[in-house]
Design an enzyme around this catalytic site. Structure first.
Site, PDB file in Angstrom:
ATOM      1  N   SER A   1       0.801  -1.227   0.000  1.00 50.27           N
ATOM      2  CA  SER A   1       0.000   0.000   0.000  1.00 50.27           C
ATOM      3  C   SER A   1       0.833   1.274   0.000  1.00 50.27           C
ATOM      4  CB  SER A   1      -0.940   0.013   1.209  1.00 50.27           C
ATOM      5  OG  SER A   1      -0.209  -0.053   2.425  1.00 50.27           O
TER       6      SER A   1
ATOM      7  N   ASP B   1      -3.949   7.892   8.358  1.00 50.87           N
ATOM      8  CA  ASP B   1      -5.085   7.072   8.791  1.00 50.87           C
ATOM      9  C   ASP B   1      -4.739   6.068   9.883  1.00 50.87           C
ATOM     10  OD1 ASP B   1      -3.550   5.285   7.394  1.00 50.87           O
ATOM     11  OD2 ASP B   1      -5.044   4.835   5.848  1.00 50.87           O
TER      12      ASP B   1
ATOM     13  N   HIS C   1      -0.888   4.669   7.319  1.00 54.93           N
ATOM     14  CA  HIS C   1      -0.194   5.331   6.220  1.00 54.93           C
ATOM     15  C   HIS C   1       0.050   6.801   6.539  1.00 54.93           C
ATOM     16  CE1 HIS C   1      -2.713   1.979   4.715  1.00 54.93           C
ATOM     17  NE2 HIS C   1      -1.571   1.644   4.124  1.00 54.93           N
TER      18      HIS C   1
END
Length: 390
Positions: free
Chosen positions: A44, A347, A350
């Site tokens: 990610s 978040d 990240h």
């Protein structure tokens, strides 16, 4: 003994001359290069939309909804941030388009870049981890799956074998970050730290094997990131909160033992990259020190324009770190902060675009690339994005 004028001596002199020429030629090419594309693998941290492209339209992941992408793009793109990622800033620096995701793309042009990184991806195969009691719901796309997708797609991306080799030779190949989720999933199912440490050499060997395979396909320049300082992760600070203050770094508030784990990964990865570099001297293998590039922001947040609570998530749901396990950004029950540019953490897992921009600058212009990039043949540097709304 070889005498002057003898055939043996002449052959030896020719061999030395050619060897010197080859070494010099390789060295000059790896100092400064104009990259024609970016080829990306990872999770990610580098995913520009692959997990979104692989997802069921009726069951989209949380980063498919606002406030993800609210800055710069002004809509969700599948990136796990409020805006651009490190890979985006690298592309901008190189004068290349933002790297499109491979999975789920329709009629995309991959001539100047292709991204196989998938949110939730692991270095090790899913079956290998599950056999060890490490289960995870997100994706079955490992580094090996990504590499196979790349090989299978080459005819459609670049045509002939010679054209494909030329593309790979002139690409900056971004190898991750990858491996962090192998450890994350093990922590999530309460594996002990010693058992998780046993995964480390396996993860690093997998990364090394992928690099070796790509070298065989023509790869010349690799940027290989280490892990983040997970002891500063809002998720881990919440899930491993303790009243024992000795476990926390007094300067940053990060968990020391978890950061030590990340440091160990980086040390072992660098040792393996050094081994590969000696085996393949014609290749340029650069270690991207994501750990220290990010940790520096936690050490001196005010210096970089961040608020003095850098361990608090911008998009979260209360608690000491503005994060609650199970309540995800992108859902109705979680709100975003007013100014993400003042936050390091986005978040809980990240980072914000502002943090990623600074990390990219530290990789591209120093001091967090080892060995450092040589941009002497270029006239531009990382563009300062200023406002994340630009």
């Amino acid at each position: 003994m070889a005498y002057p004028g003898s055939p043996i001596l002449m052959k030896l002199l020719v061999f030395i001359f050619l060897s010197t020429f080859v070494v010099t030629n390789v060295s000059s090419e790896t100092k400064c290069r104009e990259f024609k594309s970016i080829i990306s693998f990872g999770d990610s941290i580098a995913d520009t939309g692959n997990l979104l492209g692989l997802s069921d339209p009726k069951d989209l992941p949380h980063m498919a909804f606002p406030p993800y992408g609210e800055n710069f793009f002004h809509h969700p793109t599948g990136r796990f941030s409020n805006g651009r990622l490190i890979i985006d800033f690298i592309a901008e620096f190189l004068g290349l388009p933002l790297v499109p995701p491979f999975y789920g793309s329709h009629n995309a042009n991959f001539e100047k870049g292709v991204n196989f990184a998938v949110g939730g991806a692991t270095a090790l195969e899913r079956s290998f981890l599950e056999d060890r009691g490490i289960h995870f719901p997100y994706t079955n796309v490992s580094l090996g799956v990504q590499l196979n997708s790349f090989k299978e797609s080459l005819p459609s991306i670049c045509g002939s074998p010679s054209d494909c080799r030329d593309m790979i030779e002139n690409a900056l190949i971004l190898m991750g970050e990858i491996g962090g989720n192998d450890y994350n999933y093990a922590f999530f199912v309460d594996k002990g730290i010693e058992e998780i440490k046993e995964l480390m050499p396996l993860v690093i060997t997998t990364i090394s094997s992928a690099i070796t395979e790509l070298i065989g396909m023509g790869g010349r320049t690799f940027l290989v990131p280490g892990e983040f300082p997970v002891g500063c992760s809002v998720l881990y600070l919440t899930s491993h909160q303790t009243s024992n203050m000795e476990e926390y770094d007094p300067l940053t508030g990060c968990l020391k033992w978890l950061n030590k784990f990340g440091e160990n990964h980086g040390e072992q990865l660098r040792a393996e990259l050094n081994r590969l570099q000696k085996l393949y001297p014609h290749v340029n293998i650069i270690y991207a020190d994501y750990y220290n590039a990010l940790f520096h922001l936690y050490q001196e947040p005010a210096k970089f324009g961040f608020m003095n609570r850098p361990l608090s998530a911008c998009c979260g749901a209360g608690g000491p770190y503005n994060y609650t396990v199970g309540r995800k950004c992108g859902t109705d029950i979680v709100e975003s902060c007013d100014d993400p540019s003042k936050y390091v953490a986005w978040d809980g897992v990240h980072m914000t675009e502002a943090a990623y921009r600074l990390m990219a600058e530290g990789i591209l212009n120093g001091p967090y690339a080892i060995p450092p990039f040589d941009w002497s043949c270029r006239s531009s540097g990382v563009k300062n994005s200023g406002s994340s709304d630009t």
